[in-house]
Write a protein that holds these residues in place. Structure first.
Motif, PDB file in Angstrom:
ATOM      1  N   LEU A  25      32.975  20.488  33.298  1.00  0.00           N
ATOM      2  CA  LEU A  25      34.375  20.181  32.947  1.00  0.00           C
ATOM      3  C   LEU A  25      34.867  19.439  33.370  1.00  0.00           C
ATOM      4  CD1 LEU A  25      35.117  23.768  29.819  1.00  0.00           C
ATOM      5  CD2 LEU A  25      34.338  21.228  29.286  1.00  0.00           C
ATOM      6  N   ASP A  26      35.019  20.053  34.662  1.00  0.00           N
ATOM      7  CA  ASP A  26      35.910  19.961  36.015  1.00  0.00           C
ATOM      8  C   ASP A  26      34.600  18.925  37.240  1.00  0.00           C
ATOM      9  OD1 ASP A  26      37.502  20.697  35.066  1.00  0.00           O
ATOM     10  OD2 ASP A  26      37.783  22.594  35.882  1.00  0.00           O
ATOM     11  N   GLY A  27      33.826  19.059  37.195  1.00  0.00           N
ATOM     12  CA  GLY A  27      33.554  18.565  38.487  1.00  0.00           C
ATOM     13  C   GLY A  27      33.135  19.343  39.613  1.00  0.00           C
ATOM     14  N   GLY A  28      33.044  19.107  40.440  1.00  0.00           N
ATOM     15  CA  GLY A  28      33.493  19.297  42.042  1.00  0.00           C
ATOM     16  C   GLY A  28      32.287  20.099  42.390  1.00  0.00           C
ATOM     17  N   LYS A  29      31.677  19.719  43.873  1.00  0.00           N
ATOM     18  CA  LYS A  29      31.082  20.547  44.387  1.00  0.00           C
ATOM     19  C   LYS A  29      31.202  21.576  44.782  1.00  0.00           C
ATOM     20  CE  LYS A  29      30.184  16.197  47.477  1.00  0.00           C
ATOM     21  NZ  LYS A  29      30.407  15.877  49.259  1.00  0.00           N
ATOM     22  N   LYS A  30      32.523  22.541  44.673  1.00  0.00           N
ATOM     23  CA  LYS A  30      32.545  23.767  45.195  1.00  0.00           C
ATOM     24  C   LYS A  30      31.513  24.727  43.659  1.00  0.00           C
ATOM     25  CE  LYS A  30      35.621  27.344  46.373  1.00  0.00           C
ATOM     26  NZ  LYS A  30      37.014  27.556  46.573  1.00  0.00           N
ATOM     27  N   GLY A  56      34.914  12.531  24.248  1.00  0.00           N
ATOM     28  CA  GLY A  56      34.980  13.814  25.402  1.00  0.00           C
ATOM     29  C   GLY A  56      35.097  15.379  24.636  1.00  0.00           C
ATOM     30  N   SER A  57      35.082  15.787  23.652  1.00  0.00           N
ATOM     31  CA  SER A  57      35.275  17.139  23.604  1.00  0.00           C
ATOM     32  C   SER A  57      35.376  18.243  24.222  1.00  0.00           C
ATOM     33  CB  SER A  57      34.542  17.791  22.001  1.00  0.00           C
ATOM     34  OG  SER A  57      34.890  18.942  21.637  1.00  0.00           O
ATOM     35  N   ARG A  58      36.126  19.255  24.929  1.00  0.00           N
ATOM     36  CA  ARG A  58      35.429  20.213  25.755  1.00  0.00           C
ATOM     37  C   ARG A  58      35.421  21.342  25.568  1.00  0.00           C
ATOM     38  NH1 ARG A  58      38.462  19.906  31.116  1.00  0.00           N
ATOM     39  NH2 ARG A  58      38.975  22.134  31.185  1.00  0.00           N
ATOM     40  N   ALA A  59      35.476  22.303  24.159  1.00  0.00           N
ATOM     41  CA  ALA A  59      34.964  22.580  23.388  1.00  0.00           C
ATOM     42  C   ALA A  59      32.975  22.220  23.083  1.00  0.00           C
ATOM     43  CB  ALA A  59      35.554  23.297  22.004  1.00  0.00           C
ATOM     44  N   ALA A  60      33.068  21.431  22.273  1.00  0.00           N
ATOM     45  CA  ALA A  60      31.723  20.620  22.130  1.00  0.00           C
ATOM     46  C   ALA A  60      30.358  20.521  23.192  1.00  0.00           C
ATOM     47  CB  ALA A  60      31.959  19.463  21.139  1.00  0.00           C
ATOM     48  N   LEU A  61      31.730  20.512  24.806  1.00  0.00           N
ATOM     49  CA  LEU A  61      30.208  20.757  25.368  1.00  0.00           C
ATOM     50  C   LEU A  61      30.068  21.510  26.348  1.00  0.00           C
ATOM     51  CD1 LEU A  61      29.270  18.678  27.708  1.00  0.00           C
ATOM     52  CD2 LEU A  61      31.302  18.147  29.182  1.00  0.00           C
ATOM     53  N   ALA A  62      30.835  22.366  25.510  1.00  0.00           N
ATOM     54  CA  ALA A  62      30.745  23.974  25.851  1.00  0.00           C
ATOM     55  C   ALA A  62      29.381  24.485  25.525  1.00  0.00           C
ATOM     56  CB  ALA A  62      31.863  24.864  26.237  1.00  0.00           C
ATOM     57  N   ALA A  63      30.087  24.778  24.139  1.00  0.00           N
ATOM     58  CA  ALA A  63      29.484  25.002  23.441  1.00  0.00           C
ATOM     59  C   ALA A  63      27.597  24.887  22.808  1.00  0.00           C
ATOM     60  CB  ALA A  63      29.451  24.402  21.402  1.00  0.00           C
ATOM     61  N   LYS A 123      41.678  29.521  31.326  1.00  0.00           N
ATOM     62  CA  LYS A 123      41.840  29.071  32.074  1.00  0.00           C
ATOM     63  C   LYS A 123      41.715  27.339  31.875  1.00  0.00           C
ATOM     64  CE  LYS A 123      41.741  26.963  36.590  1.00  0.00           C
ATOM     65  NZ  LYS A 123      40.984  26.822  38.268  1.00  0.00           N
ATOM     66  N   GLN A 124      40.048  27.128  31.176  1.00  0.00           N
ATOM     67  CA  GLN A 124      39.984  26.198  30.712  1.00  0.00           C
ATOM     68  C   GLN A 124      40.140  26.029  29.749  1.00  0.00           C
ATOM     69  OE1 GLN A 124      37.889  23.478  32.843  1.00  0.00           O
ATOM     70  NE2 GLN A 124      36.838  24.795  33.924  1.00  0.00           N
ATOM     71  N   PHE A 125      40.562  26.592  28.273  1.00  0.00           N
ATOM     72  CA  PHE A 125      40.657  25.890  27.506  1.00  0.00           C
ATOM     73  C   PHE A 125      41.738  26.451  26.936  1.00  0.00           C
ATOM     74  CE2 PHE A 125      35.949  25.942  27.630  1.00  0.00           C
ATOM     75  CZ  PHE A 125      35.473  24.578  27.036  1.00  0.00           C
ATOM     76  N   ALA A 126      42.619  26.855  28.080  1.00  0.00           N
ATOM     77  CA  ALA A 126      44.166  27.643  27.792  1.00  0.00           C
ATOM     78  C   ALA A 126      44.608  28.501  26.332  1.00  0.00           C
ATOM     79  CB  ALA A 126      45.050  26.474  27.363  1.00  0.00           C
ATOM     80  N   ALA A 127      43.448  29.004  26.733  1.00  0.00           N
ATOM     81  CA  ALA A 127      43.049  30.320  25.640  1.00  0.00           C
ATOM     82  C   ALA A 127      44.541  31.735  25.910  1.00  0.00           C
ATOM     83  CB  ALA A 127      42.069  30.949  25.662  1.00  0.00           C
ATOM     84  N   GLY A 128      45.021  31.259  24.596  1.00  0.00           N
ATOM     85  CA  GLY A 128      45.951  32.293  23.845  1.00  0.00           C
ATOM     86  C   GLY A 128      46.093  33.950  23.902  1.00  0.00           C
ATOM     87  N   GLY A 129      46.241  34.318  23.829  1.00  0.00           N
ATOM     88  CA  GLY A 129      45.908  36.114  24.316  1.00  0.00           C
ATOM     89  C   GLY A 129      45.510  36.854  22.767  1.00  0.00           C
ATOM     90  N   VAL A 130      44.713  36.218  21.750  1.00  0.00           N
ATOM     91  CA  VAL A 130      44.385  36.949  20.672  1.00  0.00           C
ATOM     92  C   VAL A 130      42.869  35.980  20.896  1.00  0.00           C
ATOM     93  CG1 VAL A 130      43.736  36.269  18.733  1.00  0.00           C
ATOM     94  CG2 VAL A 130      45.879  36.785  18.776  1.00  0.00           C
ATOM     95  N   LEU A 131      42.521  34.933  21.538  1.00  0.00           N
ATOM     96  CA  LEU A 131      41.401  33.806  21.658  1.00  0.00           C
ATOM     97  C   LEU A 131      40.778  34.987  23.172  1.00  0.00           C
ATOM     98  CD1 LEU A 131      39.322  32.534  21.265  1.00  0.00           C
ATOM     99  CD2 LEU A 131      40.712  30.577  22.066  1.00  0.00           C
ATOM    100  N   THR A 132      41.594  35.062  24.000  1.00  0.00           N
ATOM    101  CA  THR A 132      40.421  35.854  25.395  1.00  0.00           C
ATOM    102  C   THR A 132      40.800  36.973  24.593  1.00  0.00           C
ATOM    103  OG1 THR A 132      42.708  34.664  26.867  1.00  0.00           O
ATOM    104  CG2 THR A 132      41.464  36.858  27.439  1.00  0.00           C
ATOM    105  N   SER A 133      41.254  38.006  24.126  1.00  0.00           N
ATOM    106  CA  SER A 133      40.911  39.269  23.585  1.00  0.00           C
ATOM    107  C   SER A 133      39.517  39.115  23.016  1.00  0.00           C
ATOM    108  CB  SER A 133      42.067  39.913  22.945  1.00  0.00           C
ATOM    109  OG  SER A 133      42.805  40.009  22.847  1.00  0.00           O
ATOM    110  N   LEU A 134      39.431  38.133  21.902  1.00  0.00           N
ATOM    111  CA  LEU A 134      38.007  37.946  21.119  1.00  0.00           C
ATOM    112  C   LEU A 134      36.758  37.556  22.637  1.00  0.00           C
ATOM    113  CD1 LEU A 134      39.254  35.711  17.864  1.00  0.00           C
ATOM    114  CD2 LEU A 134      38.315  38.434  17.734  1.00  0.00           C
TER     115      LEU A 134
END
Length: 466
Positions: free
Chosen positions: A148-153, A395-402, A89-100
Motif C-alpha cells: 500500500l505504501d511501498g518503502g524499503k523498510k 487503485g482500491s486499497r481494500a481490494a489489494l489487501a483482500a 492505520k492503513q484503512f482509518a478503521a473506527g472502533g467497531v471495525l478495529t474490534s472486529l
C-alpha cells in the motif's frame, strides 16, 4: 492517517487480556511433535528447536518450557495488537471495525482447541505454530505496508520475516514467494518509475529471492552441523512426499524403477499399504471422500508403511547410523518418485486437487456436507467482490489487501497439499486474514454503494426544488 487512528484504543487490551488468561489458566502442551522439537530432530526446521535450546541453555531443564510458553503468549499478543494497529492505520478503521479485526485475529486460538482432534492450544503448546502464526501475522502486516505504501523498510522487514517463517515450517517457504509477489507488484505496477528502472527493480527482487533461498539452505545446514553433526538440509522431506505418490500407485508401477534397491523397497511398502487398504483403490467414491481416505492413511503411509519398514531393512543391511540412513531413505524415495510419477500422475493430481479442496474449505470453515457449500460460496463471493472492486477502482486499497489475503491462504493450501494433508492446524494461517480482507472489502463496497445512492437522492432532491 487521522488523529483518531494514531491514538491508543482499549481494543488493544483484548489480545493482552486474552493471552494473559491463556497463560495463567493454561498449562504447557506436549503433543505428538513436541519431543522432536525439544530433541532438535533432523526432521524439523531449525528456528523453533533453536528457540527452545536458547531458553534451555539460559534457564535450565526445569523451567525452560514454562518460560517458552510465557514468551509464546507474549509474542501472540504482540502480533495481534500490532497487526490490528497496522490495519487500523492503513484503512482509518473506527472502533467497531478495529474490534472486529482484533477478534478475528484471535479466532485461530479459539477454533483450534475447540475443533481440532488434538485440542491444541496454540500459544501454550510446544509446537512450531506457537511461533509460526504470530510471525505470519507480522509478515502479513509488513507486506500490507509494502503493497500500500511501498518503502524499503517494510520490504526488508517482510523479507526477514519470510525467511524466519521458512525456518519455522517447511510449507512456509511460500512466504518468500509471497514477498516476491508483493515486491514485484510494487516494482512493476506501482512504482511510477521509467520502464527501464522498473525492470531493474524486478531483477533486484528476484536476486533477493534467490539470496533468501540460498541463505535459508545455508542456515539449515549450519544448524544441523552444529547440533546434529552433518552439514545437510532437513531429512525425510522426500519420504513425506512419497506417501501421497505411493497411495496413487499400482503394484505394476514398480517395474518402472531401475534402481534395484528402490524397487525392492517400493514393493515392500506397496504390499504393506495394500494390506492396510492404504491405497486409492480402497477409497470410497467421491472427490472429498477420496481426500478423507488419503488424509486418514497419510500418517500410516509415512511412518508405518515407509519409515519403519525401511529403517528395519537398513538395519538388516548394516546401515544403523540414524542420519545417514535418513539421507539414504530420501534418496530412495526420490528415485521411486522420479520413476513412477509419470505413470501415476493423473491419480496423484486428482488426490492433490482433492486434498487442496479440503484445504480451501478449512481455510474458511470446517469440512462438513453443509459447510462445504458455505465455503464454496465464501470463496466465490470473495473473488467476485475483488474483481468488482478492481473494475470500479483499479487503485482500491481494500481490494489489494483482500487479494493478498486470498493469495496467502491459497498458497498455503497448495504448498501444504504437495507434502502432507491440509489439517486445520496447518490452515489457520490464512483463515483470519481471509475474513479480515473480506471485511475491509465489504466495507469499501458498501460505502461506494451508499455514496452512489446518496448522490442519486441529492440529485433527485435538487430536481424537485427546481
Amino acid at each position: 492517517m487521522t488523529e483518531r487512528t494514531k491514538r491508543f484504543t482499549p481494543v488493544f487490551l483484548i489480545p493482552v487480556l486474552f493471552f494473559a488468561g491463556v497463560w495463567l489458566l493454561g498449562e504447557t502442551g506436549i503433543y505428538n511433535d513436541s519431543n522432536q522439537y525439544i530433541a532438535m530432530h533432523i526432521h524439523r526446521e531449525p528456528l523453533y528447536p533453536f528457540f527452545l535450546w536458547v531458553l534451555r541453555s539460559l534457564a535450565g531443564e526445569g523451567a525452560y518450557l514454562e518460560i517458552a510458553r510465557f514468551f509464546q503468549n507474549v509474542l501472540a499478543a504482540f502480533s495481534a495488537v500490532w497487526l490490528t494497529a497496522c490495519i487500523r492505520k492503513q484503512f482509518a478503521a473506527g472502533g467497531v471495525l478495529t474490534s472486529l479485526i482484533c477478534l478475528i485475529l484471535l479466532a485461530p486460538h479459539v477454533i483450534t482447541p475447540l475443533f481440532s482432534a488434538s485440542g491444541l492450544v496454540l500459544s501454550n503448546g510446544i509446537i512450531s505454530e506457537a511461533l509460526g502464526l504470530p510471525l505470519f501475522y507480522l509478515f502479513f502486516g509488513q507486506c500490507l505496508n509494502l503493497l500500500l505504501d511501498g518503502g524499503k523498510k517494510a520490504g526488508l522487514w517482510a523479507l526477514l520475516l519470510a525467511l524466519a517463517l521458512s525456518l519455522t515450517r517447511g510449507q512456509m517457504m511460500i512466504a518468500i514467494l509471497l514477498w516476491a509477489a508483493c515486491a514485484l507488484y510494487r516494482a512493476l505496477l506501482r512504482s511510477g518509475l521509467p520502464f527501464r528502472k522498473r525492470w531493474k527493480g524486478a531483477a533486484a527482487v528476484l536476486l533477493c529471492v534467490a539470496a533468501a533461498f540460498c541463505g535459508r539452505s545455508a542456515l539449515v545446514r549450519t544448524y544441523n552441523l552444529a547440533f546434529n553433526g552433518y552439514f545437510i538440509n532437513n531429512t525425510f522431506g522426500s519420504v513425506g512426499m512419497l506417501a501421497n505418490v505411493l497411495y496413487a500407485a499400482d503394484r505394476e508401477d514398480g517395474e518402472r524403477i531401475g534402481d534395484e534397491k528402490a524397487r525392492e523397497l517400493f514393493y515392500l511398502s506397496f504390499d504393506l499399504a495394500w494390506e492396510r487398504e492404504a491405497n486409492y483403490r480402497f477409497a470410497p467414491e467421491g472427490f472429498l471422500n477420496r481426500a478423507a481416505h488419503l488424509e486418514g492413511q497419510h500418517d500410516a503411509l509415512k511412518f508405518e508403511i515407509i519409515e519403519e519398514p525401511w529403517r528395519a531393512w537398513h538395519d538388516r543391511m548394516g546401515m544403523k547410523e540414524y542420519i545417514p540412513e535418513n539421507v539414504e531413505s530420501d534418496r530412495v524415495a526420490g528415485e521411486i518418485m522420479k520413476s513412477i510419477l509419470p505413470s501415476v500422475l493423473g491419480r496423484w493430481l486428482y488426490d492433490y486437487l482433492a486434498l487442496s479442496a479440503c484445504g480451501l474449505i478449512r481455510s474458511v470453515a470446517v469440512v462438513h456436507p453443509l459447510l462445504n457449500w458455505y465455503a464454496l460460496a465464501v470463496w466465490a463471493g470473495m473473488l467476485s467482490l475483488i474483481v468488482f472492486a478492481f473494475r470500479k477502482n483499479p487503485g482500491s486499497r481494500a481490494a489489494l489487501a483482500a487479494a493478498f489475503a486470498v493469495l496467502a491462504a491459497a498458497a498455503n493450501v497448495y504448498a501444504t497439499s504437495l507434502i502432507i494433508m491440509c489439517l486445520s492446524r496447518y490452515m489457520i494461517y490464512g483463515l483470519p486474514l481471509f475474513y479480515i480482507g473480506g471485511l475491509l472489502l465489504l466495507r469499501e463496497v458498501c460505502y461506494k454503494i451508499y455514496l452512489r445512492f446518496h448522490e442519486a437522492h441529492c440529485l433527485k432532491k435538487e430536481k424537485r426544488l427546481y
